[in-house]
Write an enzyme that holds these catalytic residues in place. Structure first.
Site, PDB file in Angstrom:
ATOM      1  N   LYS A  63       4.053 -16.265 -38.147  1.00  0.00           N
ATOM      2  CA  LYS A  63       3.191 -15.216 -38.718  1.00  0.00           C
ATOM      3  C   LYS A  63       3.347 -15.141 -40.223  1.00  0.00           C
ATOM      4  CE  LYS A  63       2.575 -10.173 -38.459  1.00  0.00           C
ATOM      5  NZ  LYS A  63       1.134 -10.059 -38.143  1.00  0.00           N
ATOM      6  N   LYS A  73       3.306 -12.539 -47.837  1.00  0.00           N
ATOM      7  CA  LYS A  73       2.087 -12.311 -47.062  1.00  0.00           C
ATOM      8  C   LYS A  73       1.305 -11.147 -47.654  1.00  0.00           C
ATOM      9  CE  LYS A  73       1.991  -9.529 -43.766  1.00  0.00           C
ATOM     10  NZ  LYS A  73       2.225  -8.719 -42.559  1.00  0.00           N
ATOM     11  N   SER A  74       1.998 -10.066 -48.006  1.00  0.00           N
ATOM     12  CA  SER A  74       1.315  -8.879 -48.521  1.00  0.00           C
ATOM     13  C   SER A  74       0.552  -9.192 -49.804  1.00  0.00           C
ATOM     14  CB  SER A  74       2.330  -7.759 -48.771  1.00  0.00           C
ATOM     15  OG  SER A  74       2.948  -7.350 -47.571  1.00  0.00           O
ATOM     16  N   HIS A 116       3.890  -1.004 -35.145  1.00  0.00           N
ATOM     17  CA  HIS A 116       3.792  -2.336 -35.755  1.00  0.00           C
ATOM     18  C   HIS A 116       3.486  -3.380 -34.670  1.00  0.00           C
ATOM     19  CE1 HIS A 116       5.932  -1.442 -39.847  1.00  0.00           C
ATOM     20  NE2 HIS A 116       4.907  -0.643 -39.594  1.00  0.00           N
ATOM     21  N   GLU A 166       9.618  -2.323 -42.735  1.00  0.00           N
ATOM     22  CA  GLU A 166       9.590  -3.715 -42.300  1.00  0.00           C
ATOM     23  C   GLU A 166      10.982  -4.357 -42.337  1.00  0.00           C
ATOM     24  OE1 GLU A 166       7.832  -6.029 -46.101  1.00  0.00           O
ATOM     25  OE2 GLU A 166       6.924  -4.091 -45.622  1.00  0.00           O
ATOM     26  N   ARG A 202       8.826  -1.233 -32.426  1.00  0.00           N
ATOM     27  CA  ARG A 202      10.059  -1.865 -32.890  1.00  0.00           C
ATOM     28  C   ARG A 202      11.299  -1.035 -32.595  1.00  0.00           C
ATOM     29  NH1 ARG A 202       7.830  -4.523 -38.620  1.00  0.00           N
ATOM     30  NH2 ARG A 202       7.012  -6.413 -37.647  1.00  0.00           N
ATOM     31  N   GLY A 212      -2.292  -6.961 -39.109  1.00  0.00           N
ATOM     32  CA  GLY A 212      -2.797  -5.642 -39.457  1.00  0.00           C
ATOM     33  C   GLY A 212      -3.639  -5.675 -40.719  1.00  0.00           C
ATOM     34  N   SER A 217       0.474   2.812 -44.323  1.00  0.00           N
ATOM     35  CA  SER A 217      -0.018   2.802 -45.701  1.00  0.00           C
ATOM     36  C   SER A 217      -1.230   1.896 -45.840  1.00  0.00           C
ATOM     37  CB  SER A 217       1.083   2.333 -46.649  1.00  0.00           C
ATOM     38  OG  SER A 217       1.414   0.969 -46.412  1.00  0.00           O
ATOM     39  N   GLN A 218      -1.407   0.963 -44.894  1.00  0.00           N
ATOM     40  CA  GLN A 218      -2.541   0.047 -44.975  1.00  0.00           C
ATOM     41  C   GLN A 218      -3.873   0.779 -44.882  1.00  0.00           C
ATOM     42  OE1 GLN A 218      -2.136  -3.124 -42.104  1.00  0.00           O
ATOM     43  NE2 GLN A 218      -0.343  -3.997 -43.109  1.00  0.00           N
TER      44      GLN A 218
END
Length: 439
Positions: free
Chosen positions: A421, A29-30, A351, A324, A355, A100, A177-178
Site C-alpha cells: 500500500k 504517500k500523503s 482506518h 498512523e 486498529r 482513503g 482530517s481527510q
C-alpha cells in the site's frame, strides 16, 4: 478478532544482536497523492519528483486519468497534465482500493468535470467513513447518487457538470482530517471557493491539514486558517508546480524501531529538517522511550538502549495528531520494560481496519497484557511468544507484526504483502537488513 485462516504467513526475522543500518525510504504517500490532485487541477503541466510508487498512489494516478487528467507514471518523476474538462466517454469508474485519499480527495475533482464518475473499492472500504465529504459536496452544488449502496458510503456516483458553485459548509471532521483536506484541495477551483467549518470533537491528525495548506500556498492559493476550526480557500487558479516528494516518515517507524529493539543504530537518510509529516513525531516518541535520537546531515539516527528492548521505557502519550504511528508504537510498548498508556486514538478504529481492536487482539494473542479502551490502549510488561500475527489487510498492522517478530522468535506475519500500500517489496527490504553486509 480474526477467525479465518492466515494468508501466506511470513516468518518475521529476529535480531540476534545490535543491528546497524542506513536506509533510504520510498516517498511519502500523503505528499504524493496531494501533489497528484493539485497537479490535475493546476493551470499547466506539473512534475511530481521521486513519487511514491505504491498501490495507493497508482490508484490515485488511475483515478485522475479516468476523470480526464494525464499522469505518466513510467519514470521516477511523474508528469501530470491537468484535467481537460470532461470525463473520457462521459462515464468513468474509480477504484479506491483501500485508499482513503482516493475515496475522499477525488469526488470533489469529479464534480469539476462533465460526466458521471462511479466510485467503489475493496470490500472493507464500504465501511470507512466518507459521508461527511459527500454531504458537504452536495451542499456545495455537486450531484451525488448513493442509491446503489448505503448512503454516506461506497459505492456512489458523482454527476459532474464542469463547475461547482462552492461556498460555506459545516462538517464534523472528528473521524478524519481527510474530510477537511478533500474540500480544501479542490476548493480554489469552485466558483466561490470554499469555507470549511468544523463542528464536533477535536479533529485527528491535524498535521495532515497543515500539509494540505502548505502545498496549496506553494501553488499560489490563498488559504485563511486564522480562526480555529475554520479554513477558507479563495477561488482562483492553482499554479503548476514541480514537487519533490520527501521520504515517508511514518514508514520509518518499523526501521527506527529496529534500533530500539536490538540496541543498535539505524539511520533514515534524507530526513527533512522541517516537515509537515506526522511521522516526524517519531523523534520525540522514541526519545521518550529511552532511545538516543539525532538529526544530522546524513539523516535521522536512532540508537536503542544498550540492552535492546529490555531497556525500553513505556510511554504515556496522546497520539491524537499522529494516529498512523500508533500500531508501531504499540508494538514497541508491548516490548518495553514499564507500562504504557496510549490515548486520543479512537479515530483509528475507522482506518484500514479497527486498529485498536486489532492491536489488542494480535498483541494479546502473543502474550501481551493489553487493555483496549474506547480511545486507546494500556499495555503492561509481559513475556511474549511466537504465533500468527494477523494484519487485516492493513499495512500499519504488518509494521507492528514485524517489530514484534524482530524481538520474539517464531512470529508469523499474515499477508505481509499488504505493505505494498505504501512500500513495495517491504518484506524483502526488511529481511535484507538482518543479513550480513552493507545495506
Amino acid at each position: 478478532m480474526s477467525s479465518s485462516a492466515p494468508i501466506d504467513p511470513w516468518p518475521a526475522p529476529t535480531v540476534t544482536g545490535p543491528l546497524h543500518a542506513a536506509v533510504a525510504l520510498p516517498g511519502s504517500k500523503s505528499l504524493t497523492n496531494r501533489a497528484l490532485i493539485l497537479a490535475a487541477l493546476a493551470d499547466g503541466p506539473s512534475v511530481v519528483r521521486r513519487a511514491l510508487r505504491s498501490r495507493d498512489t497508482l490508484l490515485m494516478a488511475q483515478a485522475l486519468t479516468s476523470v480526464g487528467a494525464s499522469v505518466d507514471t513510467s519514470g521516477e518523476d511523474w508528469v501530470v497534465t491537468p484535467l481537460d474538462g470532461s470525463v473520457p466517454g462521459d462515464h468513468a469508474a474509480v477504484d479506491c482500493g483501500l485508499a482513503g485519499t482516493v475515496m475522499r480527495f477525488v469526488p470533489p475533482v469529479a464534480g469539476l468535470v462533465r460526466g458521471e464518475v462511479a466510485f467503489d473499492g475493496d470490500a472493507h472500504m464500504r465501511n470507512r467513513p466518507v459521508g461527511e465529504v459527500l454531504s458537504a459536496l452536495s451542499a456545495l452544488g455537486i450531484s451525488i447518487d448513493s442509491s446503489v449502496g448505503t448512503p454516506g458510503a461506497l459505492p456512489f456516483t458523482i454527476a459532474g457538470t464542469g463547475t461547482v458553485p462552492g461556498g460555506t459548509v459545516v462538517i464534523d471532521a472528528s473521524a478524519s482530517s481527510q474530510f477537511v483536506s478533500a474540500l480544501l484541495l479542490a476548493g480554489a477551483r469552485f466558483d466561490a471557493g470554499v469555507d470549511v467549518r468544523h463542528d464536533g470533537k477535536p479533529i485527528p491528525s491535524l498535521p495532515h491539514i497543515e500539509m494540505t495548506i502548505a502545498m496549496l500556498r506553494d501553488r499560489g492559493v490563498a488559504v485563511d486558517d486564522s480562526d480555529a476550526n475554520r479554513w477558507a480557500v479563495a477561488p482562483g487558479p492553482i499554479a503548476a508546480h514541480d514537487e519533490a516528494i520527501e521520504p515517508d516518515l511514518s514508514n520509518a517507524a518499523p526501521f527506527l524501531a529496529l534500533a530500539a529493539v536490538s540496541g543498535g543504530a539505524v539511520t533514515v537518510r534524507d530526513w527533512p529538517r522541517s516537515t509537515t509529516q506526522a511521522g516526524d513525531a517519531l523523534r520525540d516518541l522514541l526519545a521518550r522511550m529511552g532511545c538516543h535520537v539525532g538529526l544530522g546531515d546524513d539523516g535521522l539516527t536512532v540508537t536503542g538502549p544498550a540492552d535492546g528492548h529490555h531497556g525500553l521505557l513505556g510511554l504515556e502519550a496522546d497520539l491524537h495528531d499522529v494516529g498512523e504511528l500508533a500500531p508501531a508504537i504499540a508494538a514497541l510498548c508491548a516490548l518495553a520494560s514499564t507500562p504504557s498508556h496510549l490515548t486520543g486514538i479512537a479515530h483509528i478504529r475507522g482506518h484500514e481496519t479497527d486498529r485498536l481492536a486489532a492491536l489488542a487482539a494480535e498483541l494479546g494473542a502473543l502474550g501481551a497484557a493489553v487493555v483496549e479502551h474506547p480511545d486507546g490502549l494500556s499495555i503492561k510488561p509481559a513475556p511474549l511468544s511466537g504465533g500468527v500475527f494477523h494484519t487485516y489487510a492493513d499495512h500499519r498492522m504488518a509494521h507492528a507484526g514485524v517489530i514484534i517478530g524482530a524481538a520474539v522468535p517464531g512470529v508469523l506475519v499474515e499477508n505481509v504483502s499488504t505493505t505494498s500500500k505504501t512500500f513495495p517489496d517491504f518484506a524483502a527490504f526488511w529481511s535484507g537488513l538482518f543479513s550480513p553486509g552493507p545495506v
